[in-house]
Enzyme design. Structure first.
Site, short mmCIF file in Angstrom:
data_model
loop_
_atom_site.label_atom_id
_atom_site.label_comp_id
_atom_site.label_asym_id
_atom_site.label_seq_id
_atom_site.Cartn_x
_atom_site.Cartn_y
_atom_site.Cartn_z
N LYS A 33 -1.73 -4.07 7.48
CA LYS A 33 -1.86 -2.77 6.83
C LYS A 33 -3.12 -2.83 5.97
CE LYS A 33 -1.62 1.05 4.55
NZ LYS A 33 -1.86 0.77 3.17
N GLY A 36 -6.92 0.23 0.41
CA GLY A 36 -7.32 -0.21 -0.92
C GLY A 36 -8.81 -0.50 -1.02
N GLY A 69 -6.55 7.43 2.16
CA GLY A 69 -6.30 8.38 1.08
C GLY A 69 -7.54 8.79 0.30
N ASP A 186 2.12 2.21 4.58
CA ASP A 186 3.00 1.04 4.50
C ASP A 186 4.22 1.22 5.40
OD1 ASP A 186 1.25 0.05 2.60
OD2 ASP A 186 2.46 0.73 0.90
N LYS A 245 6.36 -0.31 -1.80
CA LYS A 245 5.75 -1.32 -0.94
C LYS A 245 6.74 -2.44 -0.63
CE LYS A 245 0.88 -0.72 -2.21
NZ LYS A 245 0.46 -0.31 -0.85
#
Length: 291
Positions: A33, A36, A69, A186, A245
């Site tokens: 995944k 970030g 995002g 996630d 998460k």
């Protein structure tokens, strides 16, 4: 010359030390995944893609599941639309889901595919709508077109892996009426990992892992069982955005994934440290026994 010889000797030693881990994961599947800071930093992005290609070159089958995002929010602002969130989830009306589709299935997905291929990998970009990969339903009318995964149809992913490709999946889902849903990255990664029987799922985040004291990096917990992780959520050690998460990790484990690791995507080559060293990186959560 002497320095060069020492450097080459060290390189050879590193490869020898990595051999047991290469043997262990050869032919096995891991799901990453990706998001970030590892995604927003161009330098880190290149390093992550290099790590992924290296893993595939030594026989590891890798599936990349990505979000986007910040890119969605950036485009929304450029179009004069203000991003809104409820309980950490993006409120996704029809215009926002159109933007998400453009960003996730278009810009972000294809840029990752391109970068993997410039590093020598063979990658194919797909969205959860392709091949009916991710079927979904409306999560809650308050959030708009945000979906919960109802079914994963993994055949396309397993076919690509068997043919030597790196599947790069954007987290969009659909229902049989043709509605498109934005899916939490996630959640989607965990569902895909479970559906393909992944050996391991690695979640790249913006923190070092699970810590007993969030302000003390030395309190990092290197390994947990599911009951221990649940207890940390219940007693408040795991807080805020880490709770969903960890819940995604537990769900993946309960559906057959052998181990899930939360690692810091800000650390260069964290993926290789996790897969090809004894110490690993971040926090591993496992069902029980050893992994």
């Amino acid at each position: 010359m002497k320095t060069d010889e020492l450097t080459n000797r060290n390189r050879a030693e590193v490869l020898v030390q990595a051999l047991p881990f290469i043997q262990r994961y050869n032919g096995r599947t891991i799901v990453i995944k990706y998001g970030g800071n590892a995604m927003t930093s161009e330098v880190l992005k290149e390093q992550v893609m290099e790590d992924i290609v290296l893993l595939t070159m030594v026989g590891v089958k890798v599936v990349v599941v990505h979000g986007g995002g910040p890119e969605i929010s950036s485009l929304m602002k450029r179009l004069g639309k203000v991003p809104q969130f409820i309980d950490g989830l993006r409120v996704t009306d029809q215009e926002t889901v159109d933007i998400a589709e453009m960003v996730l299935a278009g810009k972000v997905n294809k840029s990752l595919v391109s970068l993997l291929q410039t590093k020598g990998g063979r990658a194919i970009g797909v969205s959860g709508m392709d091949g009916r990969l991710i079927e979904a339903k409306l999560k809650d009318p308050r959030y708009g077109y945000v979906g919960d995964v109802t079914r994963i149809n993994p055949q396309m992913i397993t076919d690509m892996l068997d043919d030597g490709y790196i599947p790069v999946v954007s987290t969009l889902g659909w229902d049989k009426e043709g509605h498109i849903y934005n899916i939490n990255g996630d959640t989607a990664a965990g569902a895909i990992a479970a559906a393909i029987g992944a050996e391991r799922m690695i979640m790249m985040t913006d923190i070092s892992g699970i810590m007993r004291d969030k302000d003390d990096p030395d309190s990092l917990i290197s390994e947990l069982t599911v009951p221990e992780a649940q207890e940390l959520c219940q007693n408040g050690v795991v807080q805020g955005g880490m709770i969903p998460k960890v819940e995604c990790c537990i769900d993946a484990l309960e559906h057959g994934v052998k181990a899930v690791v939360i690692i810091d995507g800000r650390v260069p080559h964290a993926l290789l440290m996790e897969i090809l060293t004894n110490e690993g990186a971040g926090t591993m959560i496992r069902s029980s026994g050893s992994c």
